[in-house]
Motif scaffolding. Structure first.
Motif, PDB file in Angstrom:
ATOM      1  N   GLU A  83       0.814  -1.204   0.000  1.00  0.00           N
ATOM      2  CA  GLU A  83       0.000   0.000   0.000  1.00  0.00           C
ATOM      3  C   GLU A  83       0.851   1.258   0.000  1.00  0.00           C
ATOM      4  O   GLU A  83       0.537   2.233  -0.670  1.00  0.00           O
ATOM      5  N   ASN A  84       1.936   1.252   0.801  1.00  0.00           N
ATOM      6  CA  ASN A  84       2.865   2.375   0.814  1.00  0.00           C
ATOM      7  C   ASN A  84       4.221   1.868   1.270  1.00  0.00           C
ATOM      8  O   ASN A  84       4.370   0.707   1.654  1.00  0.00           O
ATOM      9  N   ALA A  85       5.230   2.755   1.256  1.00  0.00           N
ATOM     10  CA  ALA A  85       6.607   2.343   1.497  1.00  0.00           C
ATOM     11  C   ALA A  85       6.826   1.727   2.872  1.00  0.00           C
ATOM     12  O   ALA A  85       7.768   0.962   3.069  1.00  0.00           O
ATOM     13  N   SER A  87       4.330   0.079   4.723  1.00  0.00           N
ATOM     14  CA  SER A  87       3.253  -0.831   5.111  1.00  0.00           C
ATOM     15  C   SER A  87       3.619  -2.298   4.876  1.00  0.00           C
ATOM     16  O   SER A  87       4.502  -2.633   4.090  1.00  0.00           O
TER      17      SER A  87
END
Length: 276
Positions: A83-85, A87
């Motif tokens: 989902e993001n760097a 997560s």
């Protein structure tokens, strides 16, 4: 009494007093037993190679990595889904391609799908490695490896290594199914969690089962803790108890040297010097 023969993932058991490569029905099951011992050692080695790849990916992906290590690169193309760097889970696809690429004399083809539920150094986190149309030096490998952090004492990191639906197809097409679970403790390199080269691991307990195409089964159980250095591709010390078929005995990996040599001593007392 000692006898020597070369084990290159496929075994012709002419060195055994009561087994030959004549191909008759009486000897076929015996020969399969011998092959299963060699296949077992090779299976364990390839499992460790893939875990090492997973650890490299996990360390390189860490936002806090400050690595001074000199680990070899991974020749595959690596993509990540998250989902993001920061997560989790993180899902990595390590793609060696259909024609393959070579690192350290190992030519790999196909893909490894590596899923991290959290940092591998965090208790409870799991690294799952799935093999997809995958091979190493022509040996086809299938199945899933789960590497789960089960640490209870911070100074002694510990993992459970579980293999399910393992399938090993050697260079002659012989198939060996395999599964099992090891307990792995880290005994060196704990103070440098993002440097891998100084790590030493000890497999303190566990077993795995090898089943050949004829249904012959061998179970290999830790008798003396197995020692593996991250910097070495082979187990360097320790013993496995072998049970099943005619080959009831002990595999001995030696005196902590980094080499591919090991011995098998049958319950009759005959010892065979082997090389993977």
């Amino acid at each position: 009494m000692k006898k020597t023969f070369l084990l290159l993932l496929t075994v012709c058991a002419t060195g055994l007093t009561y087994v030959s490569c004549s191909g008759n029905d009486e000897n076929s099951s015996n020969q399969a037993d011998v092959s299963s011992v060699g296949a077992s050692v090779a299976i364990d080695a390839t499992n460790e190679m893939d875990i090492k790849t997973g650890l490299i990916v996990a360390v390189k992906s860490s936002a806090t990595t400050k690595s001074a290590e000199t680990t070899p690169g991974i020749c595959a193309t690596i993509t990540v889904t998250q989902e993001n760097a920061a997560s989790y889970p993180k899902v990595f696809t390590v793609d060696y391609g259909t024609t393959g690429c070579t690192d350290n004399l190992l030519t790999r083809k196909g893909k490894l799908k590596i899923t991290l539920s959290g940092p591998v150094i965090t208790t409870g986190s799991k690294m799952t490695i799935e093999r997809i149309d995958y091979s190493i030096n022509g040996i086809k490998l299938a199945g899933t490896i789960e590497y789960t952090n089960t640490t209870t004492v911070a100074t002694v990191p510990q993992w459970s290594r579980k293999v399910t639906a393992g399938k090993f197809t050697d260079l002659t097409g012989r198939v060996y199914l395999n599964s099992g679970t090891w307990t792995v403790k880290q005994t060196a390199g704990v103070d440098t969690p993002y440097v891998l080269d100084d790590n030493v691991y000890e497999m303190t307990e566990g077993n795995h089962t090898i089943t050949d195409a004829n249904g012959g089964t061998l179970t290999l159980t830790v008798q003396e803790s197995l020692i593996r250095k991250y910097s070495c591709e082979f187990i360097s010390k320790g013993k496995l108890k072998v049970q099943g078929g005619i080959l009831n005995g002990v595999v001995d990996y030696g005196n902590n040297d980094c080499d591919s040599k090991f011995t098998y001593t049958n319950e009759s007392g005959i010892t065979y010097n082997l090389v993977m």
